[in-house]
Enzyme design. Structure first.
Site, PDB file in Angstrom:
ATOM      1  N   LYS A 182     -22.711   1.934  23.799  1.00 39.44           N
ATOM      2  CA  LYS A 182     -22.544   0.566  23.328  1.00 39.44           C
ATOM      3  C   LYS A 182     -22.561   0.595  21.803  1.00 39.44           C
ATOM      4  O   LYS A 182     -23.610   0.697  21.181  1.00 39.44           O
ATOM      5  CB  LYS A 182     -23.678  -0.310  23.877  1.00 39.44           C
ATOM      6  CG  LYS A 182     -23.372  -1.825  23.910  1.00 39.44           C
ATOM      7  CD  LYS A 182     -23.278  -2.469  22.546  1.00 39.44           C
ATOM      8  CE  LYS A 182     -24.622  -2.516  21.857  1.00 39.44           C
ATOM      9  NZ  LYS A 182     -24.508  -3.163  20.495  1.00 39.44           N
ATOM     10  N   GLU A 258     -35.098   5.688  17.694  1.00 36.95           N
ATOM     11  CA  GLU A 258     -35.133   5.886  16.243  1.00 36.95           C
ATOM     12  C   GLU A 258     -35.144   4.496  15.636  1.00 36.95           C
ATOM     13  O   GLU A 258     -34.122   3.814  15.582  1.00 36.95           O
ATOM     14  CB  GLU A 258     -33.924   6.710  15.784  1.00 36.95           C
ATOM     15  CG  GLU A 258     -34.091   7.313  14.402  1.00 36.95           C
ATOM     16  CD  GLU A 258     -33.522   6.418  13.325  1.00 36.95           C
ATOM     17  OE1 GLU A 258     -34.323   5.736  12.642  1.00 36.95           O
ATOM     18  OE2 GLU A 258     -32.299   6.407  13.155  1.00 36.95           O
ATOM     19  N   CYS A 292     -32.429   3.545   7.341  1.00 33.90           N
ATOM     20  CA  CYS A 292     -33.832   3.568   7.756  1.00 33.90           C
ATOM     21  C   CYS A 292     -34.625   4.600   6.960  1.00 33.90           C
ATOM     22  O   CYS A 292     -35.849   4.517   6.892  1.00 33.90           O
ATOM     23  CB  CYS A 292     -33.937   3.850   9.240  1.00 33.90           C
ATOM     24  SG  CYS A 292     -33.092   5.371   9.741  1.00 33.90           S
ATOM     25  N   GLU A 389     -39.071  -3.597   5.852  1.00 35.67           N
ATOM     26  CA  GLU A 389     -37.898  -2.787   5.546  1.00 35.67           C
ATOM     27  C   GLU A 389     -36.894  -3.649   4.783  1.00 35.67           C
ATOM     28  O   GLU A 389     -36.505  -4.727   5.242  1.00 35.67           O
ATOM     29  CB  GLU A 389     -37.282  -2.258   6.843  1.00 35.67           C
ATOM     30  CG  GLU A 389     -36.253  -1.190   6.634  1.00 35.67           C
ATOM     31  CD  GLU A 389     -35.868  -0.499   7.936  1.00 35.67           C
ATOM     32  OE1 GLU A 389     -35.422   0.654   7.880  1.00 35.67           O
ATOM     33  OE2 GLU A 389     -36.023  -1.118   9.013  1.00 35.67           O
TER      34      GLU A 389
END
Length: 488
Positions: A182, A258, A292, A389
């Site tokens: 996906k 992750e 990330c 983040e």
């Protein structure tokens, strides 16, 4: 848009890929935008839940034959795909820039990085081994073998459209698993072009199935609850990862997650400042800060903080912002206007709490979703920009006074993906490796990603590893068999 861009977009598949065929989506289509202009550059087939079910049907049907396919043959399919990626490197790089926004120079780098997963796991496919040994009691022979986990659902993010797909597809296929992929709704085109290359490389029908959709939840939830699915691999936010883990628990699925990062970047008083500045620029501003692994919190020893901040600011102030296809552009657009608003809110909060804007600090008016590359100093620890983040081109800098304080600050987060540290003291470097609570570490380097290295985090940054020898183990089950000894 140039003629070259129009020609490329006209050659990219825009349908689902299920059971070896390109088919329309049951949900109609959804648009893909150029974040530099906001213009629609493609319409892509939108998979409905029934399309996801068909993709899993195909993966399940092809599973036994692919698992029994000789490892050398699986390896050769991956190696041919690697060769095709190199052959089409210019197309893949330009396509990434068009749909994601990163400068073309960085997109070319991603083609090299992403391709390496295909080459690496083509080599690992033939190195799946086991062991044969006598039981300690002498009552038999123990045989340990590895077999494919089974049909796997792979969910990839928008920020590295090629590398995140190859980092999951390659070990799955090398291990003998079939997959349903996906891709991200924001950047599906690169994955679709990669899928065509996999098809050209000879991937059998049903082994790889690709279902782009604008409605991930309704598509993925039934797949995760289907008992035929045995593996879920996701790269994305911790918030979504937690929900997926909850869903996967019902079927006791093997999972690789992750997730988010909040990377500390430590600069000690004995650091090579030139190297530290270069490392900070690479760790923070690569991919427009939308990684990330990006340096999210910069902690600098109080005796060198001003000099470090001055040098970094000088470089960042000279960065050129623009469409990634333009020559000399360092910072492309953020993925969409919402991302600009999110970054702006973090910067505004930091300024309200006393942070100083050394350069940047605002969005750019006009088309597209641009935010100026920014350096903040005197950032208080309670500022949101130090806790969340950022996912944008903003480097917040604050100070520390001792090694103990630096370690405490680095570990003061629920995340633990990667950390960076600059010091000339070898013993200190060893202590930092032991003490910093992350799955990866950059010691005097600002970029750590490599196909031959195990990528992954601890705490709320995820589970499992991708890349390296560890990556293929995520797609293998271990089976132990006891048999009578040869002299029984």
């Amino acid at each position: 848009m140039t003629a070259t861009e129009r020609d490329l977009l006209g050659r990219v598949p825009d349908e689902l890929f299920v059971a070896g065929k390109w088919i329309p989506g049951g949900g109609g289509t959804f648009p893909v935008h150029d974040p530099a202009t906001g213009a629609v550059i493609a319409e892509v087939a939108d998979a409905a839940p029934a399309d996801g079910a068909a993709a899993l049907d195909a993966a399940a049907s092809a599973g036994r034959d692919w698992a029994r396919t000789p490892a050398r043959h699986r390896a050769e399919v991956l190696r041919r795909t690697f060769d095709l990626v190199q052959e089409h490197a210019d197309d893949l790089a330009l396509l990434m820039t068009l749909e994601m926004g990163k400068p073309l120079r960085e997109a070319r780098g991603e083609v090299g990085y992403g391709g390496e997963f295909l080459r690496w796991f083509s080599e690992e496919a033939v190195r799946i081994d086991g062991r044969y040994s006598s039981s300690p009691e002498g009552n038999g022979q123990m045989v340990v073998t590895h077999r494919p986990v089974g049909p796997s659902l792979l969910i990839t993010p928008w920020n590295f459209p090629l590398a995140m797909a190859t980092r999951k597809i390659a070990p799955a296929l090398a291990a003998g698993c079939t997959v349903v992929l996906k891709p991200p709704a924001l950047t599906p085109l690169t994955t679709l072009l990669l899928t065509r290359l996999l098809q050209q490389a000879g991937v059998p029908e049903g082994v790889v199935n690709v279902v782009p959709t604008s409605r991930s939840g309704p598509l993925c939830a039934p797949l995760i609850s289907d008992p035929r699915l045995r593996k879920l691999s996701f790269t994305g936010s911790t918030e979504v990862g937690v929900r997926l883990l909850e869903q996967a628990a019902g079927g006791v699925l093997r999972t690789s997650m992750e997730l988010g990062g909040n990377a500390p970047f430590l600069v000690f008083d004995d650091a090579d400042l030139d190297a530290a500045v270069d490392g900070a620029l690479a760790a923070k501003f690569r991919n427009i800060g939308q990684a990330c692994t990006a340096a999210n919190r910069c902690y600098v020893h109080e005796t060198v903080a001003e000099e470090f901040s001055r040098r970094v600011t000088e470089h960042v102030a000279g960065m050129r912002t623009g469409r990634g296809t333009e020559d000399g552009v360092d910072i492309g657009p953020l993925i969409d206007r919402k991302a600009v608003g999110d970054v702006a809110a973090l910067v505004d909060d930091a300024v309200d709490r006393g942070a100083v804007v050394r350069t940047g600090g605002s969005g750019i008016d006009g088309p597209g979703s641009f935010y100026r590359p920014t350096v903040l100093t005197d950032v208080p620890p309670d500022a949101k920009v130090m806790q969340q983040e950022i996912f944008g081109p903003v480097l917040p800098i604050t100070t520390f006074a001792s090694e103990e304080e630096a370690i405490e600050l680095a570990n003061s987060t629920s995340y633990g993906l990667v950390g960076y540290a600059y010091t000339r003291d070898t013993r200190r470097g060893q202590r930092l490796i032991e003490e910093i609570e992350t799955g990866m570490m950059g010691l005097n380097v600002g970029v750590v990603s490599n196909a031959a290295a195990p990528f992954g985090g601890v705490k709320q940054s995820g589970l499992g590893r991708e890349g390296s020898r560890e990556g293929i183990q995520e797609y293998l089950e271990t089976k132990y068999t006891l048999m009578p000894g040869p002299y029984a």
